[in-house]
Design an enzyme around this catalytic site. Structure first.
Site, PDB file in Angstrom:
ATOM      1  N   GLU A 129       1.909 -11.574  53.166  1.00 16.85           N
ATOM      2  CA  GLU A 129       2.625 -10.559  52.383  1.00 16.85           C
ATOM      3  C   GLU A 129       3.589 -11.189  51.376  1.00 16.85           C
ATOM      4  O   GLU A 129       4.723 -10.756  51.222  1.00 16.85           O
ATOM      5  CB  GLU A 129       3.312  -9.556  53.314  1.00 16.85           C
ATOM      6  CG  GLU A 129       2.270  -8.938  54.247  1.00 16.85           C
ATOM      7  CD  GLU A 129       2.713  -7.694  54.971  1.00 16.85           C
ATOM      8  OE1 GLU A 129       3.515  -6.951  54.401  1.00 16.85           O
ATOM      9  OE2 GLU A 129       2.230  -7.474  56.088  1.00 16.85           O
ATOM     10  N   HIS A 154      11.905 -29.086  74.224  1.00 16.76           N
ATOM     11  CA  HIS A 154      10.977 -29.211  75.353  1.00 16.76           C
ATOM     12  C   HIS A 154      10.393 -30.623  75.468  1.00 16.76           C
ATOM     13  O   HIS A 154       9.747 -30.937  76.462  1.00 16.76           O
ATOM     14  CB  HIS A 154       9.811 -28.222  75.218  1.00 16.76           C
ATOM     15  CG  HIS A 154      10.117 -26.826  75.665  1.00 16.76           C
ATOM     16  ND1 HIS A 154      10.886 -25.965  74.916  1.00 16.76           N
ATOM     17  CD2 HIS A 154       9.749 -26.134  76.773  1.00 16.76           C
ATOM     18  CE1 HIS A 154      10.969 -24.792  75.556  1.00 16.76           C
ATOM     19  NE2 HIS A 154      10.302 -24.881  76.677  1.00 16.76           N
ATOM     20  N   ARG A 196      16.184 -28.440  82.733  1.00 22.66           N
ATOM     21  CA  ARG A 196      15.720 -29.819  82.620  1.00 22.66           C
ATOM     22  C   ARG A 196      16.880 -30.797  82.861  1.00 22.66           C
ATOM     23  O   ARG A 196      17.865 -30.767  82.115  1.00 22.66           O
ATOM     24  CB  ARG A 196      15.143 -30.034  81.215  1.00 22.66           C
ATOM     25  CG  ARG A 196      14.827 -31.462  80.867  1.00 22.66           C
ATOM     26  CD  ARG A 196      13.572 -31.938  81.545  1.00 22.66           C
ATOM     27  NE  ARG A 196      13.170 -33.236  81.031  1.00 22.66           N
ATOM     28  CZ  ARG A 196      12.163 -33.941  81.526  1.00 22.66           C
ATOM     29  NH1 ARG A 196      11.467 -33.478  82.552  1.00 22.66           N
ATOM     30  NH2 ARG A 196      11.843 -35.110  81.004  1.00 22.66           N
TER      31      ARG A 196
END
Lengths: 259, 379
Positions: B363, B338, B268
C-alpha cells in the site's frame, strides 16, 4: 424464566499483583469479569436461549465495575444493577456483600426463578457469597456445578466434588454456583458490544437500600495483606532410600513443620 | 483531549485479544510452515459480525469506528500477521471502495455479502509495471456494445482466491497526457478471469497473495464502480484508509515481537542473572516499548481524524511509514535479544521479522509515503 447473575469484577488473571501501603495496588491494572462468574453469565444466557425470559446481572463495586456488566450485556444479558458501597470503605466482607445483594434483589423487585453465581472469586477466593445469599433469600442452593438442566420447575445438576461427580435433582427457585467445566463462555459479538451501552442499568448506593449499616458491617477484619514468599530452590536428598525416607520425615517435622 | 478508549473500543480490544489468543495464535506457526490459509478463522469472525466492523448496520456492518478497526487489526497481527493483513485488506481494500463509491444497488449486491463474511474482499490495483505509478496501468477496458471487454493482468493481489468478486482498475482512455482509469467490479468466476496463487513469499505465508489474468472478460455498465474516469481518485482515497490498516498491522507485529523479547530477556540467565538486568538489553527493550507506544498513538490519531470526517492523508502516511519502520526495528532487536534461538522458527520472532517487511512495501512503499508527506507539507 427470570434469571439473575451475581458477578464480581476482579483483577485480570494475568495481572501482576503489587502491594502498596499494605493494600493491593490497583493503579493501571486491567479488570475482567471473575472467570467463574463468566461461566454463570454464559449459563444464564443459554437458559434464556432455551426457555426465554430475561437475564439481569448484578454487581457490587466501584464505577469501573460497570465495564463488567456491559461485557455481560454484550454477551447477551438484558439489564444490570450496580451497587456502589464506597461509603463503607473497608467495612465490607462476604457477609456484607450477601446482605446487600439480598436487599437489592428484594427492593428492586427482581423476580427470579434461578440465581447463578461463580462458585468463588479469583481474588479473595472465599466461595461464600453464593450460599450466604441463598440462605438470606430462603431458597436452596447447590455449589460448584458442572452441568445444569432445567425442565419445567425441575432442576438437575452435576456437582463437582473434589474430582468426583454428584448428581442432584432439585426444584426452582434455586441458587447454583458455577465451577470450571460448566460451559465455554462465548465471545461477545460485535453487535452485542455495540448494543450493550443502550441496555438499562440501575445504579444504587447504600442509601438507596433499606439496610442497617451496623447489621451489614463486616464480621471479619483484614489483619495483614502480603505476597506469598518467593519460592526457594528445592532440596534433593541423596543416599540410600531408607536414609532418604528417614531424612524426609525428619525435615517435614522439624523444617517444614507439616507433620 | 482524551486518550482513553471508549467503552465499546475497550470491549472490542478485549474481544479481539481473547479471539486472537484463543482462535488465531494456536496454529499460527504451523500455518507459517504449511502456508495454509485459515478460512475457518474468518468464518468464526463472520459469526461475531466482525467482517463488516466499521460499516453501517444497514449494509450488514457492525457500526464501529476506524479506531476499533485499527484495534482489531493490531490484535490479530500481534499473534499472526497473515491473519491481520487478510482482515485489513478485506475491510480497507475490499469493502471500503464499495462503501465509499458504490451505487446503492452495488452496495446491496456486493457490500452486504462482504460485511456478512460470505466472501472475502479484495482490490485489483497493482500491475507488473504499475503500482503507485498508476500511469503505467496496462489493463484496458474497451467499450463493446452495452458492456466492456477487459484485458490485462494484476499482481500481488491479496485475498482474490477467496473473493467472489473484486474491484479492479483498468485504463478506459486518455485524458490529455494522463491515462483515464476506471474501476470495475468483476466476478472472479467470469469467463476469461484467472486467479493464480503461486507466489513464493518472504513472509505472511498463510495470507493469500495472487496474480490475476484477464482475457476478454466481459462486464456491463452496471459493474462500473461509481463513474468512468474516477478510478485514480478512488484508489488514492482507498489507500489512505488502507494505510491505517497497515500501520495497525505493523504496531501489532511489533507488539507481539516485543512481548516475546521481554519475556525471553527475563527468563534467559547468563553470567549469573537474567539478561533483562543488563543495561544493553534494557535499553533495547525500552526503545522498543517507546517506539511502539508512539506508533500506536499515531495510528489512533490518523484513525480518529478519519472518524471525525477530517482530512487524514498526511497522517495516514506518517502512521504507516513510522509504524512499519518501528516494526522492522523492533523485530530485528527481538531476534537479537533471543540470540541464536531467535533465528529458530520455534521462538516465533523470526516469523514476525519476515512478516514485518511487507509493511514497509504494501500500500505504498516507505519512499512513496515520504513523497506524500513531502507533498502535504508543501515541498
Amino acid at each position: 424464566m427470570n434469571i439473575l447473575v451475581c458477578l464480581k469484577q476482579t483483577f485480570d488473571t494475568e495481572e501482576r499483583i503489587t502491594i502498596e501501603n499494605g493494600k493491593i495496588n490497583e493503579d493501571g491494572a486491567e479488570f475482567v469479569i471473575n472467570p467463574y462468574d463468566e461461566y454463570a453469565v454464559e449459563e444464564a444466557i443459554k437458559l434464556k436461549e432455551q426457555h426465554g425470559g430475561e437475564v439481569t446481572v448484578i454487581t457490587i463495586g466501584p464505577e469501573r465495575a460497570e465495564q463488567a456488566l456491559r461485557t455481560a450485556m454484550a454477551m447477551g444479558a438484558d439489564k444490570g444493577v450496580i451497587v456502589d458501597l464506597e461509603d463503607l470503605g473497608d467495612q465490607v466482607d462476604e457477609h456484607t456483600i450477601a446482605q446487600v445483594l439480598a436487599a437489592t434483589i428484594r427492593e428492586e423487585d427482581l423476580d427470579f426463578d434461578i440465581i447463578l453465581c461463580g462458585y468463588m472469586a479469583v481474588d479473595d477466593g472465599s466461595a461464600q457469597v453464593g450460599p450466604r445469599l441463598a440462605e438470606l433469600l430462603e431458597i436452596p442452593h447447590i455449589s460448584t456445578i458442572t452441568k445444569l438442566t432445567v425442565e419445567g420447575d425441575k432442576v438437575s445438576v452435576e456437582k463437582d466434588v473434589e474430582g468426583d461427580v454428584e448428581y442432584i435433582d432439585a426444584k426452582l427457585p434455586i441458587l447454583v454456583t458455577a465451577q470450571q467445566g460448566l460451559n465455554d463462555p462465548r465471545y461477545p459479538s460485535l453487535p452485542g458490544i455495540m448494543k450493550a451501552k443502550k441496555k438499562p442499568l440501575t445504579r444504587l448506593e447504600l442509601d438507596d437500600l433499606d439496610l442497617d449499616e451496623e447489621e451489614i458491617a463486616a464480621k471479619t477484619e483484614i489483619i495483614e495483606t502480603f505476597l506469598p514468599p518467593k519460592k526457594e530452590a528445592g532440596k534433593i536428598l541423596t543416599g540410600d532410600l531408607a536414609d532418604q525416607a528417614k531424612e524426609l520425615v525428619q525435615l517435614l517435622r522439624s523444617e517444614a513443620k507439616v507433620i | 483531549m482524551n486518550f482513553d478508549l471508549t467503552q465499546e473500543q475497550t470491549m472490542i480490544r478485549k474481544l479481539m485479544r481473547d479471539f486472537a489468543e484463543g482462535e488465531v495464535a494456536p496454529g499460527a506457526d504451523e500455518r507459517d510452515r504449511t502456508k495454509r490459509f485459515p478460512k475457518e478463522i474468518f468464518d468464526k469472525m463472520a459469526e461475531l459480525n466482525l467482517m463488516g466492523l466499521p460499516f453501517p448496520e444497514e449494509y450488514g456492518g457492525g457500526g464501529a469506528d476506524t479506531i476499533s478497526f485499527a484495534i482489531a487489526v493490531e490484535e490479530l497481527s500481534r499473534v499472526c500477521a497473515s491473519t491481520g493483513i487478510t482482515y485489513s485488506a478485506h475491510i480497507s481494500l475490499g469493502c471500503a471502495p464499495l462503501y465509499l463509491f458504490g451505487t446503492e444497488e452495488q452496495k446491496q449486491k456486493y457490500l452486504v455479502p462482504l460485511c456478512e463474511g460470505k466472501t472475502l474482499g479484495s482490490f485489483g490495483l497493482t500491475e507488473p509495471n504499475a503500482g503507485s505509478d498508476a500511469g503505467g496501468t496496462k489493463t484496458r477496458a474497451v467499450k463493446d456494445g452495452d458492456g466492456w471487454v477487459i484485458n490485462g493482468s494484476k499482481c500481488f493481489i491479496t485475498n482474490a482466491s477467496y473473493a467472489k468478486f473484486l474491484a479492479l482498475t483498468a485504463a478506459t482512455g486518455n485524458m490529455g497526457n494522463v491515462r483515464e482509469i476506471t474501476a470495475f467490479i468483476v466476478p472472479t468466476d467470469a469467463p476469461g478471469f484467472r486467479v493464480i496463487d503461486n507466489y513464493v513469499k518472504m513472509g505472511l505465508h498463510s495470507s493469500n497473495t495472487t496474480e490475476l489474468i484477464l482475457e476478454n472478460v466481459r462486464v456491463t455498465d452496471q459493474e462500473i464502480l461509481g463513474e468512468i474516469g474516477k478510478g485514480f481518485r478512488q484508489f488514492l482515497i482507498t489507500l489512505d484508509g488502507g494505510r491505517i490498516g497497515i500501520g495497525a498491522m505493523a504496531v501489532g507485529i511489533a507488539q507481539g515481537a516485543y512481548e516475546l523479547a521481554l519475556k525471553y530477556a527475563k527468563e534467559r540467565v547468563q553470567f549469573g542473572q537474567s539478561i533483562s538486568k543488563f543495561q544493553a538489553i534494557q535499553h533495547k527493550l525500552a526503545d522498543m516499548h517507546m517506539q511502539i507506544e508512539l506508533a500506536r498513538t499515531y495510528v489512533y490519531k490518523a484513525a480518529w481524524l478519519k472518524d471525525q470526517g477530517r482530512k487524514f492523508t498526511k497522517e495516514a502516511s506518517i502512521c504507516k511509514l513510522y509504524a512499519s519502520e518501528v516494526a522492522m526495528n523492533v523485530c530485528n532487536q527481538a531476534v537479537q535479544i533471543h540470540g541464536g534461538w531467535g533465528y529458530m522458527h520455534d521462538y516465533k520472532v523470526e516469523r514476525f521479522f519476515r512478516d514485518a517487511k511487507l509493511t514497509e512495501i504494501g500500500e505504498g512503499t516507505s519512499e512513496i509515503q515520504r513523497n506524500i508527506i513531502a507533498r502535504e507539507i508543501g515541498c
